[in-house]
Design an enzyme around this catalytic site. Structure first.
Site, PDB file in Angstrom:
ATOM      1  CG  HIS A  99      -5.476  -1.982   8.814  1.00  0.00           C
ATOM      2  ND1 HIS A  99      -5.608  -0.721   9.369  1.00  0.00           N
ATOM      3  CD2 HIS A  99      -4.150  -2.206   8.746  1.00  0.00           C
ATOM      4  CE1 HIS A  99      -4.414  -0.228   9.611  1.00  0.00           C
ATOM      5  NE2 HIS A  99      -3.503  -1.111   9.249  1.00  0.00           N
ATOM      6  CG  ASP A 140      -0.254  -0.403   2.523  1.00  0.00           C
ATOM      7  OD1 ASP A 140       0.995  -0.348   2.575  1.00  0.00           O
ATOM      8  OD2 ASP A 140      -0.943  -0.758   3.478  1.00  0.00           O
ATOM      9  CD  GLU A 143      -8.491   1.172   7.658  1.00  0.00           C
ATOM     10  OE1 GLU A 143      -8.422   0.274   8.534  1.00  0.00           O
ATOM     11  OE2 GLU A 143      -7.858   2.229   7.730  1.00  0.00           O
ATOM     12  CG  ASN A 146      -8.576  -1.256  11.974  1.00  0.00           C
ATOM     13  OD1 ASN A 146      -7.616  -1.868  11.530  1.00  0.00           O
ATOM     14  ND2 ASN A 146      -9.063  -0.174  11.393  1.00  0.00           N
TER      15      ASN A 146
END
Ligand code: GLP
Length: 257
Positions: A143, A76, A148, A141
Site C-alpha cells: 500500500h 492520510d 490498499e 502489502n
C-alpha cells in the site's frame, strides 16, 4: 509498461543501512526546500519516516533550513479520532517534525474524513498549485498512503477500509484496549501520481516482497505501489534488507564517500 522500462525510469538508490537511506531522503527534501522555500510537499507517516523527520528537524537550527513558507499535505489520516489523539497522524507530524521547525500552521494540511473531506482536500491541493515532491513509504502489502490492494490507478482522495495486514502492522500505534479505527482517509493513487516528483523510502526486510513487486512486477491494483511505474520522476531509496528480493540489485552507495 514493461518492468524493464520501469527500472530504467525509476532510479533505485541503495544504502547498507536504513539510517543512510533516511539521511538521503532528508537531504532530497531539504534541497527541494532550499531551491524553492515555498515548495509544496506531500508527507508520509509510519515508522520509516521518523529518521527522515529527525534529520530535517536537526537541519532547521543547524543548517538554517526554514519551513516558514513550505506548504504540506499529508497522505492520510485515520477516521473518527478526536483532534489531537496521540495515535493520529496529525499528532505524529507534530511530534516528529512540525513542533521542531518554524512551519506556518496555516500551511500544514492533513485530510479529514467527514463527508466533504475528500473533495475539500483535492481542492486544497489544486489551490496550492499541486504537489512538487511527494514522500512515500510502502506497506508490507504494497500500500501507498492507505491505498490498499484493490485500489484503482484512477482513485482520488477518499475514505477506505483498512486491510487486515495494515490493521495488524499499525496496531502498536494504539494503546492496549483502545479500538483502532477501521477506516481512514487517503489521497488516491491518481492524486499521488499527480505530484511532480515522488520519493519512496523502503527500509527493513518486511518491505522486501512489496518493493520487488512494485518495481519489477506487473503494475496493477494487487500491489498499489506498482502504479509508480507509470510516473516519470520516481526515486526509490532503500536499504539492503528492503532490496533483498529485487532481481536487479543496484550498486550500494556509500553515503560517506
Ligand atoms: C502506514 C501509512 C503509510 C506508510 C506505511 C508504512 O500505515 N499509511 O503511509 O507508508 O503504512 O509504514 P511503516 O513505515 O510504519 O512501515
Amino acid at each position: 509498461m514493461s518492468a524493464l522500462r520501469a527500472q530504467v525510469e525509476q532510479p533505485v538508490r541503495l544504502f547498507a543501512t536504513s539510517r543512510e537511506a533516511e539521511q538521503l531522503v532528508a537531504g532530497i527534501l531539504a534541497a527541494r526546500i532550499r531551491s524553492n522555500p515555498a515548495s509544496v510537499l506531500g508527507l508520509a507517516t509510519g515508522a520509516s519516516m521518523i529518521g527522515v523527520y529527525r534529520e530535517l528537524a536537526r537541519m532547521h537550527p543547524a543548517g538554517g533550513l526554514s519551513f516558514a513558507r513550505v506548504t504540506t499535505f499529508n497522505l492520510d489520516e485515520y477516521c473518527g479520532l478526536a483532534a489531537g489523539d496521540p495515535s493520529g497522524f496529525a499528532a505524529y507530524m507534530d511530534r516528529n517534525l512540525f513542533d521542531h521547525v518554524d512551519a506556518d500552521r496555516r500551511r500544514l494540511h492533513l485530510p479529514e474524513g467527514d463527508d466533504a473531506g475528500p473533495a475539500r482536500y483535492e481542492a486544497a491541493i489544486a489551490a496550492a498549485g499541486g504537489i512538487d515532491l511527494q514522500l512515500l513509504g510502502i506497506g508490507r502489502n504494497g500500500h501507498i498512503g492507505f491505498n490498499e490492494p484493490g485500489s484503482q490507478g484512477t482513485s482520488r482522495t477518499r475514505v477506505v477500509e483498512l486491510a487486515p495486514p495494515t490493521l495488524a502492522a499499525n496496531a502498536n500505534d494504539f494503546p492496549t484496549g483502545v479500538a483502532m479505527p477501521r477506516k481512514a482517509i487517503t489521497m488516491g493513487i491518481e492524486t499521488i501520481l499527480s505530484a511532480r516528483r515522488i520519493v519512496l523510502l523502503a527500509t527493513g526486510a518486511a518491505k522486501a516482497k512489496a518493493l520487488a513487486g512494485a518495481l519489477e512486477g506487473e503494475a496493477g491494483p494487487h500491489n498499489p505501489a506498482s502504479f509508480l511505474q507509470q510516473h516519470p520522476d520516481v526515486t526509490v531509496v532503500c536499504d539492503l534488507a528492503a532490496a533483498a528480493e529485487l532481481r536487479n540489485i543496484p550498486k550500494i552507495e556509500n553515503s560517506h564517500a
